[in-house]
Design an enzyme around this catalytic site. Structure first.
Site, PDB file in Angstrom:
ATOM      1  N   HIS A 364      45.063  53.986  40.740  1.00 37.39           N
ATOM      2  CA  HIS A 364      45.837  52.057  40.530  1.00 37.39           C
ATOM      3  C   HIS A 364      45.376  51.571  39.214  1.00 37.39           C
ATOM      4  O   HIS A 364      45.052  50.602  38.809  1.00 37.39           O
ATOM      5  CB  HIS A 364      44.836  51.944  41.561  1.00 37.39           C
ATOM      6  CG  HIS A 364      45.836  51.918  42.957  1.00 37.39           C
ATOM      7  ND1 HIS A 364      46.708  50.946  43.176  1.00 37.39           N
ATOM      8  CD2 HIS A 364      45.410  52.974  43.877  1.00 37.39           C
ATOM      9  CE1 HIS A 364      47.230  51.390  44.487  1.00 37.39           C
ATOM     10  NE2 HIS A 364      46.189  52.929  44.749  1.00 37.39           N
ATOM     11  N   LYS A 552      46.439  36.081  39.264  1.00 34.78           N
ATOM     12  CA  LYS A 552      45.965  37.185  39.031  1.00 34.78           C
ATOM     13  C   LYS A 552      44.900  37.308  38.721  1.00 34.78           C
ATOM     14  O   LYS A 552      44.362  36.474  38.679  1.00 34.78           O
ATOM     15  CB  LYS A 552      46.659  38.069  38.879  1.00 34.78           C
ATOM     16  CG  LYS A 552      46.986  37.681  36.986  1.00 34.78           C
ATOM     17  CD  LYS A 552      47.792  38.820  36.109  1.00 34.78           C
ATOM     18  CE  LYS A 552      49.051  38.209  36.237  1.00 34.78           C
ATOM     19  NZ  LYS A 552      50.112  39.822  36.620  1.00 34.78           N
ATOM     20  N   ARG A 553      43.834  38.253  38.989  1.00 31.77           N
ATOM     21  CA  ARG A 553      42.829  38.584  38.917  1.00 31.77           C
ATOM     22  C   ARG A 553      42.546  38.020  36.997  1.00 31.77           C
ATOM     23  O   ARG A 553      43.256  38.455  36.928  1.00 31.77           O
ATOM     24  CB  ARG A 553      42.170  39.559  38.891  1.00 31.77           C
ATOM     25  CG  ARG A 553      41.691  40.180  40.338  1.00 31.77           C
ATOM     26  CD  ARG A 553      40.706  38.995  41.402  1.00 31.77           C
ATOM     27  NE  ARG A 553      39.275  39.064  40.334  1.00 31.77           N
ATOM     28  CZ  ARG A 553      38.487  39.660  41.111  1.00 31.77           C
ATOM     29  NH1 ARG A 553      38.738  40.201  42.382  1.00 31.77           N
ATOM     30  NH2 ARG A 553      36.875  39.828  40.971  1.00 31.77           N
ATOM     31  N   LYS A 558      44.917  41.189  30.801  1.00 36.40           N
ATOM     32  CA  LYS A 558      46.038  40.394  31.768  1.00 36.40           C
ATOM     33  C   LYS A 558      46.044  38.959  30.802  1.00 36.40           C
ATOM     34  O   LYS A 558      47.503  38.722  31.037  1.00 36.40           O
ATOM     35  CB  LYS A 558      45.389  40.320  33.472  1.00 36.40           C
ATOM     36  CG  LYS A 558      45.655  41.333  33.644  1.00 36.40           C
ATOM     37  CD  LYS A 558      44.930  40.230  35.772  1.00 36.40           C
ATOM     38  CE  LYS A 558      44.724  41.440  35.997  1.00 36.40           C
ATOM     39  NZ  LYS A 558      45.414  42.346  37.123  1.00 36.40           N
ATOM     40  N   THR A 660      51.789  43.308  41.056  1.00 36.29           N
ATOM     41  CA  THR A 660      52.954  42.924  42.138  1.00 36.29           C
ATOM     42  C   THR A 660      53.330  41.372  42.176  1.00 36.29           C
ATOM     43  O   THR A 660      54.116  41.377  42.634  1.00 36.29           O
ATOM     44  CB  THR A 660      52.736  43.996  43.595  1.00 36.29           C
ATOM     45  OG1 THR A 660      50.338  43.329  43.467  1.00 36.29           O
ATOM     46  CG2 THR A 660      52.060  44.935  43.749  1.00 36.29           C
ATOM     47  N   LYS A 664      56.698  39.635  43.627  1.00 36.78           N
ATOM     48  CA  LYS A 664      56.274  38.589  44.129  1.00 36.78           C
ATOM     49  C   LYS A 664      56.970  37.024  43.318  1.00 36.78           C
ATOM     50  O   LYS A 664      58.167  36.658  43.741  1.00 36.78           O
ATOM     51  CB  LYS A 664      55.115  38.146  44.742  1.00 36.78           C
ATOM     52  CG  LYS A 664      53.936  39.292  45.763  1.00 36.78           C
ATOM     53  CD  LYS A 664      53.481  39.058  45.603  1.00 36.78           C
ATOM     54  CE  LYS A 664      51.924  40.579  46.777  1.00 36.78           C
ATOM     55  NZ  LYS A 664      51.072  40.078  46.161  1.00 36.78           N
TER      56      LYS A 664
HETATM   57  C1  26V Z   1      38.372  48.116  37.426  1.00 32.98           C
HETATM   58  C2  26V Z   1      37.558  47.557  36.685  1.00 32.98           C
HETATM   59  C3  26V Z   1      36.421  48.719  36.717  1.00 32.98           C
HETATM   60  C4  26V Z   1      35.489  48.255  35.902  1.00 32.98           C
HETATM   61  C5  26V Z   1      35.664  46.824  34.870  1.00 32.98           C
HETATM   62  C6  26V Z   1      36.652  46.070  35.766  1.00 32.98           C
HETATM   63  C7  26V Z   1      37.804  46.390  36.272  1.00 32.98           C
HETATM   64  C8  26V Z   1      38.852  45.653  36.754  1.00 32.98           C
HETATM   65  C9  26V Z   1      40.197  46.198  37.577  1.00 32.98           C
HETATM   66  C10 26V Z   1      40.030  47.429  37.570  1.00 32.98           C
HETATM   67  C11 26V Z   1      41.311  48.252  38.660  1.00 32.98           C
HETATM   68  C12 26V Z   1      40.704  48.893  39.833  1.00 32.98           C
HETATM   69  C13 26V Z   1      41.955  49.435  40.390  1.00 32.98           C
HETATM   70  C14 26V Z   1      43.508  47.878  40.664  1.00 32.98           C
HETATM   71  O1  26V Z   1      42.488  47.272  41.477  1.00 32.98           O
HETATM   72  N1  26V Z   1      44.425  48.244  40.236  1.00 32.98           N
HETATM   73  C15 26V Z   1      45.444  47.604  40.549  1.00 32.98           C
HETATM   74  O2  26V Z   1      45.864  48.298  41.848  1.00 32.98           O
HETATM   75  C16 26V Z   1      47.205  47.228  41.736  1.00 32.98           C
HETATM   76  C17 26V Z   1      48.391  47.923  42.874  1.00 32.98           C
HETATM   77  O3  26V Z   1      48.645  49.552  42.550  1.00 32.98           O
HETATM   78  C18 26V Z   1      47.965  47.892  40.443  1.00 32.98           C
HETATM   79  O4  26V Z   1      49.458  46.410  40.895  1.00 32.98           O
HETATM   80  C19 26V Z   1      47.286  46.519  39.344  1.00 32.98           C
HETATM   81  O5  26V Z   1      48.703  46.904  38.484  1.00 32.98           O
HETATM   82  C20 26V Z   1      46.153  47.575  39.740  1.00 32.98           C
HETATM   83  O6  26V Z   1      45.404  46.998  38.355  1.00 32.98           O
END
Ligand code: 26V
Length: 812
Positions: A364, A552-553, A558, A660, A664
């Site tokens: 992801h 979004k987060r 982003k 996503t 929406k």
């Molecule tokens: C990981 C990390 C790790 C350390 C720093 C901060 C941070 C921020 C985000 C993440 C992503 C973790 C995986 C995740 O949530 N991915 C999301 O998955 C969604 C569903 O597939 C996708 O729509 C998003 O684009 C993707 O960011």
């Protein structure tokens, strides 16, 4: 579709009777919480026989079961969604009015379990909905966190985190299943046994923990399939409780043990949790994997034991698919291997074949800092037997690799599991899986070309794309009643079952009655959101302005920062030139920043500081306003998407795996203003170039700048008048009134050289925004664009995504 109630009278009778027997009161005496809990119980109760029937069919037809392992499920409130899925929405709505209340009143009492961070957790929830809709025997396996993700408050512009005690009033949808509890061991010593030629290992001692499952029904649209989501809670093993210590009066120690064990399922980890307390995260990962696999084993053995008592293990990969959502469930591979060899006595090769034919993995993110690793020491101490299996998987992988590609040390260095004192969870996931997928076309291409290129070279056949999807029933059907009924009046309600039916809306592109009705629906949704925003923030939005939405987060990539720069620039231009009249717009933001992510929290503070200045300046507030909706969650998301007119999808190209919220918002008729990143690329293809506003650097251009020359100061100096001014205002006191200046953001841009190319994309972004707003004056033309978005959004249904997983990966 069959309704679970034969009539309004039937519903009222059953409901009334259940309130009496469950609450012990007349319906009239029960309060809203009691009424809501009973209504949920009634729906769950009516759905249970469907689940039983499904189970019988699975057994009779030897159907394959799919287990979706995820540390996050952001399921949101369930009542209205389940009533829609069971065909009972209108009956219940009418019945409740006759009983003197409303569905809205009761639904407002439902908790929104925050058991996920963002997109990844919500995707898992949409997948549960779609698996049930598609008639797949698909089960979620996750963690029952005592506290969900923190609730966000905004105080003086800053994010403040508050505990989410979502279980305070009990959770009506869950059923505790103590009889299915599983014991899990942490630590201990591995002991080797030998009898003649035969040698085996056991784990002695260690900390024993009881994982207790809670089941939540998952009701599919059409009411034909009811699956379940099983979430695990950690509890002490009774006999392990130190009764002697307790009797000796050492109460504190005795109860500390309980607290230590229960800590495992206490909190949901944020995306960017640092090292602190990480050991607990590894415990969570093993607990829900070990418990889930044990559950799978029980079911499999119950259904696949021969008359002579032997188990038909060869059938395992045909009856069971284990899907791992990101690397958090990566221990599924080694744990399944451990159970098959250590407990069931299979030989390694047979067991390994079963593992790799059953397990699959979704990636992801391409963020390198997000690739999960564990220090070998920590890992081995906590999971000594599992570690031995990981070592064995790694040893065999290296051995086989050397035989086949002897001289390619470069490939081995990047693909081995154990390296540099670390267990690399992505490599473990890939090696244990028969399928590896990305979540949007461009994301999968980047995985193949960059992030996982070595694995792709070695096993290209494992790789495939599965573009994400969303539940149209929840995010259009439930969330947007006025637009839904307009759509249904035009093309019938078949789109709830098959979102590709929305394409039939093409027939209304030039229908003035339909296009004008879209305006009325949008206005209603904007009024509903404006009322909510006034209530929660005090900000009053003019519903005649464009609603421009980024929800979004919060993360640097982003680029919420780019969005607020646009607002700061507009404000400057309004103040500088009284003749400048931009199209009146309300800029709406929402989202949480991880608790320890300082930069992201600073961007939240900046947005609120800009809101404070702009909204209170009469020279500007007629034209632009800014609102930050606190505590973004599934429930308020359902208010925000339907009201949106512009969908901000402005990540640095190459960074957003899919996104996503873009889907929406598209479904709800918002026009995307976005970069060619993640699923935006496919949205652009589906919507058509004339129905979307694309801007900014492409993935290749970003790549070239990263490997070549980029100096933030050059861009700044090239546009002193607008961009330069905005950057200077971060530190010149313009926005300092609420809580001070923004030197950290300034630093990241100007002294850390703007890693996310905010400055570089600024001009093309503000120009694209202006161009898009220019189209708002012609309302019918705008609505036609919006309608084209809805009509072409059907591809992004998670039903389609799940059908692809089912066909290509799970083979069901
Ligand atoms: C990981 C990390 C790790 C350390 C720093 C901060 C941070 C921020 C985000 C993440 C992503 C973790 C995986 C995740 O949530 N991915 C999301 O998955 C969604 C569903 O597939 C996708 O729509 C998003 O684009 C993707 O960011």
């Amino acid at each position: 579709m069959e309704n679970i109630f034969t009539s309004t009278e039937d519903f009222k009778r059953k409901y009334r009777r259940m309130v009496e027997s469950e609450v012990g009161k007349d319906f009239e005496e029960a309060d809203d919480n009691e009424r809501l809990a009973t209504l949920c119980n009634l729906v769950a109760f009516r759905s249970r026989p469907i689940h039983v029937k499904n189970d019988a069919e699975i057994l009779a037809e030897k159907k394959k079961r799919v287990y979706y392992f995820s540390l996050e499920f952001l399921i949101g409130p369930l009542l209205e969604n389940y009533l829609l899925n069971l065909g009972a929405l209108d009956t219940v709505r009418a019945g409740l009015i006759e009983m003197g209340t409303t569905l809205e009143t009761l639904a407002a009492c439902e908790v929104d379990p925050g058991l996920g961070n963002g997109g990844l957790g919500r995707l898992a929830a949409c997948f549960l909905d779609s698996m049930a809709h598609e008639g797949i025997a698909g089960y979620g396996n996750g963690m029952r966190y005592r506290y969900g993700l923190f609730k966000q408050q905004i105080v003086d512009g800053r994010q403040v985190e508050v505990t989410d005690n979502w279980l305070a009033k009990g959770y009506p949808w869950e059923v505790r299943r103590p009889e299915s509890a599983v014991e899990v061991t942490f630590g201990g010593d591995v002991v080797r046994h030998q009898e003649g030629d035969r040698c085996w290992f056991t784990l002695e001692g260690g900390e024993r923990v009881k994982a207790v499952p809670y089941d939540i029904p998952v009701v599919g649209y059409g009411g034909k399939t009811v699956n379940k989501l099983r979430i695990w809670s950690a509890e002490p093993v009774e006999e392990a409780f130190d009764l002697d210590a307790f009797n000796d009066g050492a109460y504190a120690e005795a109860s500390k043990f309980r607290t230590d064990v229960e800590a495992i399922s206490t909190i949901l980890y944020p995306n960017d949790a640092g090292e602190h307390g990480r050991i607990l995260r590894l415990k969570q990962e093993y607990l829900f994997v070990a418990a889930g696999i044990a559950s799978i084993m029980r079911t499999f053995k119950r259904e696949n034991t021969n008359a002579d008592g032997t188990v038909n293990w060869a059938a395992f990969p045909d009856r069971v698919a284990i899907h791992t959502n990101d690397t958090h469930p990566a221990l599924c591979g080694p744990e399944l291997l451990r159970v098959l060899v250590d407990e069931e006595g299979l030989d390694y090769d047979t067991a390994w074949d079963i593992v790799t034919r059953s397990v699959s993995y979704t990636n992801h993110t391409v963020l390198p800092e997000a690739l999960e690793t564990w220090p070998i020491d920590t890992f081995r101490r906590l999971l000594p037997r599992i570690y031995m299996w990981v070592e064995e998987i790694d040893r065999r992988y290296r051995e086989e690799f050397t035989q086949e590609h002897g001289d390619r040390m470069d490939l081995l260095r990047d693909t081995a599991i154990l390296w540099d004192g670390k267990v690399r969870m992505a490599n473990l996931s890939i090696i244990c899986s028969h399928s590896v997928n990305g979540v949007a076309k461009i994301h999968t291409e980047i995985l193949e070309r960059e992030v996982l290129k070595d694995f792709y070279q070695l096993t290209p056949e494992k790789f495939n794309n599965k573009t994400n999807g969303i539940s149209f029933r929840r995010f259009l059907g439930n969330a947007n009643p006025s637009y839904s009924s307009l759509i249904t009046s035009a093309i019938g309600d078949g789109w709830l079952d098959d979102a590709s039916e929305l394409r039939r809306l093409e027939a209304f592109y030039n229908d003035p009655v339909f296009l004008d009705a879209m305006s009325a629906s949008k206005l209603e949704n904007k009024q509903r959101l404006a009322a909510y925003i006034k209530d929660t923030t005090g900000v009053v939005l003019d519903t005649n302005t464009i609603f421009d939405v980024q929800v979004k987060r919060f993360h640097a990539y982003k680029r919420q920062l780019l969005n607020i720069f646009k607002v700061m620039d507009l404000y400057n231009r309004i103040i500088a030139d009284p003749g400048f009249r931009p199209v009146p717009t309300s800029f709406i933001f929402a989202g949480k920043a991880a608790q320890s992510y300082v930069f992201a929290k600073e961007v939240i503070r900046l947005i609120n500081a800009v809101a404070d200045v702009v909204n209170n300046d009469p020279r500007a507030s007629e034209l632009i306003k800014v609102a930050f909706v606190p505590n973004f969650s599934v429930s308020n998301a359902e208010l925000i998407y339907p009201a949106a007119e512009i969908s901000e999808q402005i990540s640095t190209a190459g960074m957003e795996a899919s996104g996503t919220s873009n889907m929406k918002l598209m479904a709800n008729g918002a026009i995307t203003l976005g970069t060619l990143d993640g699923a935006n690329v496919e949205i652009a293809q589906m919507a058509g170039a004339e129905n979307i506003q694309i801007f900014g650097l492409t993935v290749d251009e970003v790549e070239a700048l990263k490997n070549g020359y980029y100096l933030a100061w050059d861009v700044y100096n090239g546009d002193r008048e607008r961009l330069g001014r905005v950057v200077d205002q971060l530190v010149d006191g313009t926005y300092a009134r609420l809580s001070g200046d923004f030197s950290m953001i300034h630093d990241v841009l100007m002294h850390q050289n703007d890693a996310d190319f905010v400055l570089k994309d600024f001009r093309s972004y503000v120009d694209a925004f202006e161009c898009l707003c220019g189209k708002y004056a012609d309302k019918r033309a705008w609505n036609r664009m919006a309608l084209a978005n809805t009509a072409n959004s059907g591809f992004f249904s998670s039903d389609r995504t799940i059908r692809e997983y089912a066909e290509d990966i799970w083979h069901v």
